[in-house]
Design a protein around this motif. Structure first.
Motif, short mmCIF file in Angstrom:
data_model
loop_
_atom_site.label_atom_id
_atom_site.label_comp_id
_atom_site.label_asym_id
_atom_site.label_seq_id
_atom_site.Cartn_x
_atom_site.Cartn_y
_atom_site.Cartn_z
N ALA A 159 -2.10 -140.41 21.30
CA ALA A 159 -2.84 -140.52 20.05
C ALA A 159 -4.14 -141.29 20.26
O ALA A 159 -5.18 -140.97 19.68
N GLY A 160 -4.09 -142.30 21.13
CA GLY A 160 -5.27 -143.11 21.37
C GLY A 160 -6.41 -142.35 22.04
O GLY A 160 -7.58 -142.57 21.72
N VAL A 161 -6.07 -141.43 22.96
CA VAL A 161 -7.13 -140.71 23.68
C VAL A 161 -7.57 -139.45 22.95
O VAL A 161 -8.73 -139.03 23.08
N VAL A 162 -6.68 -138.86 22.17
CA VAL A 162 -7.01 -137.59 21.50
C VAL A 162 -7.83 -137.82 20.23
O VAL A 162 -8.64 -136.97 19.84
N LYS A 163 -7.62 -138.97 19.62
CA LYS A 163 -8.30 -139.24 18.35
C LYS A 163 -9.81 -139.05 18.46
O LYS A 163 -10.46 -138.51 17.57
N GLY A 164 -10.38 -139.48 19.58
CA GLY A 164 -11.82 -139.35 19.74
C GLY A 164 -12.28 -137.94 20.09
O GLY A 164 -13.44 -137.59 19.88
N PRO A 208 -4.73 -134.44 31.81
CA PRO A 208 -5.73 -135.32 32.43
C PRO A 208 -6.28 -136.39 31.48
O PRO A 208 -6.79 -137.41 31.93
N MET A 209 -6.16 -136.14 30.17
CA MET A 209 -6.71 -137.07 29.20
C MET A 209 -5.89 -138.36 29.08
O MET A 209 -6.43 -139.42 28.81
N PHE A 210 -4.56 -138.24 29.27
CA PHE A 210 -3.73 -139.43 29.01
C PHE A 210 -2.92 -139.93 30.19
O PHE A 210 -2.50 -141.10 30.20
N ILE A 211 -2.70 -139.08 31.22
CA ILE A 211 -1.73 -139.43 32.25
C ILE A 211 -2.11 -140.70 33.02
O ILE A 211 -1.27 -141.55 33.31
#
Length: 315
Positions: free
Chosen positions: A292-297, A107-110
């Motif tokens: 990587a862009g969404v998980v970094k935070g 759900p974080m990146f799709i």
């Protein structure tokens, strides 16, 4: 010899049945059988032992299938090279995701990914690591998201993030009085675990094994989901370990039962894995950068110790 004939051989080798293989490659069974027979006649060998049920590969057939898979993969690279040259990011992309990552990461990146790359048609399967490796080998997945390192020579791993283990400890457990815990505090006999097949379970066993010996015959309560483990812990039946991202959606009363480990925090490495042939690498890179862009935070832990997901008990 043609690429099409090799595709047919691979289909029969996988399904061990001419009718099912024909359905898989969208031709009639007589057409598929005739093309494989023509190839066998050309090579003057028998690829399949048709007297056995299900159909089996002959000794030379095993070698031919292995080489056919290489040839088909390399032929696919031609279109891949053209797509990369054109800067085209699209087409069908088959992605496997392990169950302990699927509900939190997807759900974080799709949404972001599909919006940014509308020409990519993602086909996502939730699979255990063993099935993922088999499907990557057979060419039925383009990539997967799994806990690593897996130490598979033919597979390339690109780390996406490092996710800490977090203890979920009920109030009746003495460890609940601590603000942070250590690996040596864990008692494997008091641990609620996921059922067999989940690499997160193997990670926990490896984590506990590093501090003391344990008897796997004593493991009683196992479940297929973290939600059930949390409910069992709330009933006072033991404690459990959760991946960090799974703790973010817990209710406030449940979050009070969480305990972090002291540094270095035990963690799992979650990676994008794919064949070293790097087919569809432009889509793989698009996935990597989006995730990587969404998980970094969401995960900002640096001082971690990676726990292997490989089941050491099978060694």
């Amino acid at each position: 010899m043609t690429i099409t004939q090799l595709h047919y051989v691979l289909a029969v080798a996988e399904h061990k049945n001419f009718t099912r293989a024909a359905q898989k490659v969208f031709v009639t069974q007589p057409t598929l059988s005739m093309q494989i027979q023509k190839l066998e006649e050309e090579l003057e060998i028998t690829i399949f032992d048709r007297t056995k049920k299900p159909i089996q590969l002959t000794e030379v057939g095993e070698k031919i299938v292995k080489q056919a898979r290489n040839i088909v993969n390399e032929s696919d690279r031609i279109k891949d090279i053209v797509d990369q040259q054109k800067g085209f990011i699209g087409g069908v992309f088959r992605l496997g995701v392990i169950p302990t990552v699927m509900p939190t990461l997807l759900p974080m990146f799709i949404g972001n990914f599909l919006k940014k790359y509308p020409k990519v048609k993602l086909k996502i399967e939730e699979l255990h690591t063993e099935a993922i490796l088999e499907k990557l080998k057979e060419g039925h997945l383009d990539a997967a998201i799994a806990a690593t390192p897996l130490e598979v020579e033919s597979i390339k791993e690109t780390a996406l993030y490092y996710e800490p283990f977090v203890a979920y400890i009920p109030d009746n457990n003495p460890l609940s009085k601590l603000s942070k815990i250590e690996v040596d505090d864990l008692n494997i006999d008091d641990m609620l675990l996921l059922e067999d097949g989940h690499c997160f379970k193997d990670g926990i066993l490896n984590l506990c094994k590093s501090s003391r010996e344990y008897d796997t015959d004593q493991l009683q309560l196992e479940s297929g989901s973290f939600e059930t483990l949390v409910k069992l812990a709330n009933e006072g039946l033991g404690m459990t370990l959760l991946p960090y991202l799974h703790t973010l959606d817990l209710k406030e009363p449940e979050k009070s039962k969480l305990r972090m480990f002291k540094d270095p925090v035990p963690a799992r490495e979650v990676s994008l894995i794919y064949n070293r042939s790097e087919l569809k690498i432009q889509i793989i890179e698009a996935l990597r950068s989006t995730i990587a862009g969404v998980v970094k935070g969401a995960i900002a832990f640096q001082n971690v110790k990676i726990i292997s997901p490989i089941n050491k008990n099978k060694e």
